[in-house]
Design an enzyme around this catalytic site. Structure first.
Site, mmCIF file in Angstrom:
data_model
loop_
_atom_site.group_PDB
_atom_site.id
_atom_site.type_symbol
_atom_site.label_atom_id
_atom_site.label_comp_id
_atom_site.label_asym_id
_atom_site.label_seq_id
_atom_site.Cartn_x
_atom_site.Cartn_y
_atom_site.Cartn_z
ATOM 1 N N SER A 318 -5.431 -6.108 7.223
ATOM 2 C CA SER A 318 -3.932 -6.333 7.199
ATOM 3 C C SER A 318 -3.281 -6.107 8.447
ATOM 4 O O SER A 318 -3.826 -5.272 9.283
ATOM 5 C CB SER A 318 -3.138 -5.404 6.355
ATOM 6 O OG SER A 318 -2.123 -5.109 6.173
ATOM 7 N N LYS A 324 -7.289 -2.171 5.441
ATOM 8 C CA LYS A 324 -7.212 -2.751 4.197
ATOM 9 C C LYS A 324 -8.047 -4.281 4.176
ATOM 10 O O LYS A 324 -8.172 -4.724 4.983
ATOM 11 C CB LYS A 324 -5.709 -3.221 3.972
ATOM 12 C CG LYS A 324 -5.488 -3.830 2.189
ATOM 13 C CD LYS A 324 -3.713 -4.117 2.408
ATOM 14 C CE LYS A 324 -3.725 -4.754 0.996
ATOM 15 N NZ LYS A 324 -4.211 -5.705 0.297
#
Length: 463
Positions: A318, A324
């Protein structure tokens, strides 16, 4: 300042960049069709090289060309097939519906190169003329649909089919590796009865296998070519036997078994064979969306989702959430498949756009079809190697889910009856306990009896 040369055609003189191999008709088209930026993929241009090579050889056999002209045409067309002149096809797909401008682009490039091989400057149109010699025994109306079929066959056999076979093989590998991994089936997005993870991946593999079969079933009609029909399907200005000679030469050049369409009218006025291929691709796209979405949902988490699959790390993350990991490959597969679905709508409408003896949406059909083949092939290959190959189950999560699966008690229906089994599921759900504990608490079964009757492996067909 760009150096220019002067070429002439039936409409007069026109300036062309001196280092470009295209001619007057292509240059005029550049000024007429100022629409969009979408250009044909290189594979279509290379297919034109094959078509012009086969045509020159057939014309030589039929006496429509002498060896002095056929030889440099064949050599220039060979170079076109090999990609040398990819940058000399400047036109977009937005042109006459027969593809005339791109056919003329090929004729002009080959003629200029052939004359260059014979020691003549670009633009002379002598001794090799783009219409009289490169386009001999042909029309755009039969040449362009022939090239459409050639490019489609080659892209399917050389790009799409190997990618699909790879994906099917990887899915089969995962199916075999997960053959003994129990999980809870889900219907209506809700818990159902036990099954194995291997059964899920076997279903995926079979979907791809059926997709391959559907695509293979279209090839027989793709191998029928309109070449020889010339302007309207009658074969005007083509020597007798040209169509058969062309297909023999083309088949020898590319190793495919092409044959003359017994009705050139059908091959030029309609493109049902290409719509059919697109329909098979549409089914394949449907299958890919289903399995890619299943994989990303089963791998959702890692802590707050289903978390039954461990998706291999693709190294991406991300822009705001450190570390992430997203199911990027599955997402791009879905997008590629959705593009193919949209293309199928366009191809269907374009296929219906023929009037009398000519379909006039040929460039649109082949542009969309080749894009569908390309993105589905590439997406399948990437899906196979960067996601499916590395998928692993979270065995602890799966085992916990199976232990707590309410609907495993479906196996008790023949023993206790539907209503009493429904009481077990209600009690287990209300009290937050396992169905085993609920059955014991309701004094319906002992623990040993429950374990004997409710065997998830046996229920999944793996006793």
């Amino acid at each position: 300042m760009t150096a220019m040369r002067i070429e002439s055609d039936a409409f007069g003189a026109i300036e062309i960049p001196a280092d470009r191999y295209w001619g007057a008709q292509t240059q005029r088209a550049l000024g007429v069709f100022e629409i969009g930026e979408e250009r044909f993929p290189a594979c279509l241009i290379h297919a034109f090289g094959l078509q012009k090579m086969a045509a020159a050889r057939a014309n030589l056999r039929c006496g429509a060309l002498d060896a002095a002209k056929a030889a440099p045409i064949i050599e220039a067309a060979t170079e076109l097939r090999g990609g040398r002149f990819d940058d000399h096809f400047p036109l977009t797909v937005w042109q006459t519906g027969s593809g005339t401008q791109t056919n003329m682009n090929a004729n002009e490039v080959i003629a200029n190169r052939a004359n260059e091989l014979l020691g003549q400057p670009l633009g002379t149109k002598s001794p090799v003329h783009p219409n009289d010699h490169v386009n001999a025994s042909q029309s755009s109306n039969d040449s362009f649909p022939t090239v459409m079929h050639i490019a489609t066959v080659l892209e399917i056999t050389q790009r799409l089919r190997p990618a699909l076979q790879l994906l099917q093989d990887r899915l089969r590998e995962r199916s075999e590796a997960f053959a003994d991994v129990l999980k809870v089936a889900r219907t209506h997005l809700m818990d159902a009865v036990p099954m194995t993870l291997g059964q899920s991946f076997d279903a995926f593999a079979r979907q791809i296998g059926h997709g391959i079969d559907r695509i293979d079933a279209t090839l027989a009609r793709l191998h029928l070519l309109a070449q020889g029909g010339t302007a309207a399907g009658t074969g005007l200005n083509a020597p007798r036997g040209f169509d058969a000679a062309f297909c023999q030469e083309l088949s020898a050049l590319c190793g495919a078994d092409f044959a003359p369409n017994p009705s050139k009218f059908e091959g030029m006025a309609s493109h049902d064979a290409l719509v059919e291929v697109s329909g098979a691709l549409n089914v394949l796209a449907t299958s890919l969306v289903k399995m890619a979405n299943d994989v990303r949902l089963l791998g959702s988490g890692p802590r707050c989702g289903l978390g039954e699959l461990r998706i291999p790390d693709d190294g991406l993350t991300s822009s705001i959430m450190p570390g992430k990991r997203n199911p990027s490959i599955a997402e791009v597969v879905v997008q590629a498949a959705l593009q193919a679905m949209g293309n199928h709508v366009t191809i269907t409408m374009a296929g219906a756009s023929g009037n009398f003896e000519l379909n006039v949406a040929k460039p649109l059909i082949i542009q969309n079809l080749l894009q569908s083949i390309r993105v589905l092939a590439d997406a399948s290959r990437v899906f196979a190697e960067r996601l499916v190959k590395g998928i692993e189950p979270d065995r602890a999560r799966l085992a916990s889910n199976v232990d707590n699966a309410l609907l495993a008690v479906t196996a008790l229906n023949p023993v206790l009856g539907y209503d009493r089994v429904a009481g077990i599921t209600r009690a287990a759900l209300a009290q937050g306990i396992t169905p085993r504990a609920a059955a014991i608490a309701l004094d319906l079964l002992s623990g040993d009896e429950y374990d004997r009757l409710v065997d998830p492996a046996a229920m999944a067909g793996h006793a």
